[in-house]
Scaffold this active site. Structure first.
Site, PDB file in Angstrom:
ATOM      1  N   SER A  34       0.790  -1.232   0.000  1.00  0.00           N
ATOM      2  CA  SER A  34       0.000   0.000   0.000  1.00  0.00           C
ATOM      3  C   SER A  34       0.820   1.280   0.000  1.00  0.00           C
ATOM      4  O   SER A  34       0.262   2.362  -0.203  1.00  0.00           O
ATOM      5  CB  SER A  34      -0.959   0.009   1.194  1.00  0.00           C
ATOM      6  OG  SER A  34      -2.006  -0.901   0.972  1.00  0.00           O
ATOM      7  N   ALA A  67     -17.038  -9.515   3.959  1.00  0.00           N
ATOM      8  CA  ALA A  67     -17.634  -9.737   2.639  1.00  0.00           C
ATOM      9  C   ALA A  67     -16.505  -9.898   1.633  1.00  0.00           C
ATOM     10  O   ALA A  67     -15.749  -8.952   1.385  1.00  0.00           O
ATOM     11  CB  ALA A  67     -18.520  -8.551   2.248  1.00  0.00           C
ATOM     12  N   SER A 120     -10.235   1.503   0.982  1.00  0.00           N
ATOM     13  CA  SER A 120     -10.655   0.663  -0.144  1.00  0.00           C
ATOM     14  C   SER A 120      -9.625   0.736  -1.265  1.00  0.00           C
ATOM     15  O   SER A 120      -9.354   1.808  -1.806  1.00  0.00           O
ATOM     16  CB  SER A 120     -12.024   1.109  -0.671  1.00  0.00           C
ATOM     17  OG  SER A 120     -12.352   0.408  -1.853  1.00  0.00           O
ATOM     18  N   ASN A 121      -9.057  -0.403  -1.614  1.00  0.00           N
ATOM     19  CA  ASN A 121      -8.108  -0.466  -2.718  1.00  0.00           C
ATOM     20  C   ASN A 121      -8.736  -0.016  -4.038  1.00  0.00           C
ATOM     21  O   ASN A 121      -8.039   0.462  -4.937  1.00  0.00           O
ATOM     22  CB  ASN A 121      -7.562  -1.884  -2.854  1.00  0.00           C
ATOM     23  CG  ASN A 121      -6.672  -2.272  -1.690  1.00  0.00           C
ATOM     24  OD1 ASN A 121      -5.686  -1.603  -1.386  1.00  0.00           O
ATOM     25  ND2 ASN A 121      -7.030  -3.344  -1.010  1.00  0.00           N
ATOM     26  N   GLY A 140       3.075  -0.436   3.851  1.00  0.00           N
ATOM     27  CA  GLY A 140       2.389  -1.363   2.958  1.00  0.00           C
ATOM     28  C   GLY A 140       2.819  -2.794   3.209  1.00  0.00           C
ATOM     29  O   GLY A 140       3.944  -3.051   3.633  1.00  0.00           O
TER      30      GLY A 140
END
Length: 376
Positions: A64, A128, A173-174, A312
């Site tokens: 990240s 989810a 959120s990627n 990251g």
């Protein structure tokens, strides 16, 4: 242990990285640049079963931390007048029929509400799933060379319910950064790797930093990354250094070194990449998470200062990237470890990072989204 000619030995840092390895990480390479000079050191092993230490100038998948580079490219395009921070994204990417309220700023700050294509963790503890990411165990291992198109990841996300109305909350959120990638390519007519080289990598001389896109290799030298999963009741550990990072795309696909990460974060924080007003926008952090536009801003400890950061982690590789706001003191690191679907190294990793930040920046906290979890 490697020491630059101008740096003094730092036994406290050496001890901490050795403790990190003792706690379960495979290897750690640390680079610190401050008023005492540059100090580098490594501990642990380059690969399981071996005795060689991780290379001090080795390549690592930075996960990240990619987002800080990508946000910088976007803000430089804002500076060039090609796009506005508060422009509706749907105006540039109409094919996705996004909520018209979603702006470029919201993508960069994770306030758009779009579903995370690597899966969503909700406040009630439920999960989810999205694509088979590293939370999927053997399914991710079996699919780690599959190619995903950025558009495919976005469409999967948009097929799921949004987390909240745009601009009303914060959630990592990627997908936001895959949309940023597509925006960059749309407004420039060139690929993100081309724009990254033009605006960031070449001006700073970051010759060891790259966007592999669908390429599976990592340049030598490097330490190995591993993933552990269950197969028929047996625990298996596999070397996942080679993988097709298109599964994470701009959420975390870049490769770099601790030296290049130092050069990048020092230049960015010190005003060498963006004009002061845009750097201020980048560091204007959302109160829920301390997240600005591709950077986090954190309390550096008892002296009342702050650090800027974006760590990251991706499937057995991780990167740390910290700087004081003026770019004069930086800490960057590369970590190799055995990852798994249960994030079993997360607490160990965060505890070790906190200790390093306290030692380098004078006593602070390092509760850093992006250390391992957000690339999932």
């Amino acid at each position: 242990m490697s020491l630059s000619p101008t740096a003094q030995d730092r036994p406290e840092l050496r001890k901490t990285i050795e403790e990190m390895v003792a706690s379960g990480l495979t290897g750690v390479t640390l680079r610190v640049n401050d008023e005492r000079g540059e100090w580098t050191g490594s501990a642990g092993v380059r690969e399981l079963g071996g005795t060689e230490r991780p290379p001090v100038d080795g390549h690592v998948r930075i996960g990240s931390s990619t987002k800080a580079f990508t946000a910088t490219v976007m803000l430089k395009l804002v500076d060039e007048g090609l796009i506005e921070l508060d422009a509706p994204v749907v105006d540039h990417l109409p094919e996705f029929e996004l909520d018209p309220a979603i702006t470029v700023r919201m993508l960069l700050q994770h306030t758009s509400g779009v579903f995370n294509f690597t899966g969503e963790y909700y406040e009630d503890g439920t999960f989810a799933p999205g694509i088979p990411a590293t939370t999927a165990g053997q399914e991710w291992v079996d699919n780690r060379f599959k190619t995903y198109r950025p558009e495919e990841l976005v469409r999967l996300s948009l097929s799921k319910p949004a987390r909240f109305r745009p601009g009303t909350d914060w959630s990592y959120s990627n997908t936001n950064y895959v949309l940023v990638r597509l925006l960059i390519e749309k407004v420039t007519g060139r690929s993100l790797p081309e724009e990254m080289r033009r605006l960031v990598l070449e001006p700073l001389g970051l010759s060891d930093t790259l966007l592999p896109e669908t390429g599976t290799e990592i340049p030598e030298p490097y330490a190995h990354a591993y993933y552990r999963y269950e197969d028929g009741g047996r625990e298996e550990t596999v070397d996942v250094t080679r993988q097709n990072p298109s599964w994470i795309s701009t959420g975390g696909d870049m490769i770099s070194t601790t030296r290049d990460l130092h050069r990048f974060i020092s230049a960015l924080a010190g005003g060498g990449l963006l004009p002061a007003p845009l750097l201020a926008e980048m560091c204007d952090a959302h109160p829920k998470a301390g997240y600005g536009l591709g950077l986090m801003v954190q309390d550096a400890g008892g002296n009342g200062g702050t650090v800027i950061t974006h760590n990251g982690g991706i499937a057995g590789h991780a990167a740390l990237m910290y700087s004081t706001p003026d770019g004069s003191t930086t800490m960057t690191a590369a970590v190799n470890y055995v990852d798994d679907a249960g994030l079993s190294m997360a607490v160990t990793f965060q505890t070790a990072v906190q200790k390093l930040v306290e030692q380098v920046f004078g006593g602070g906290r390092a509760e850093a989204p992006g250390a391992t979890e957000p690339t999932r």
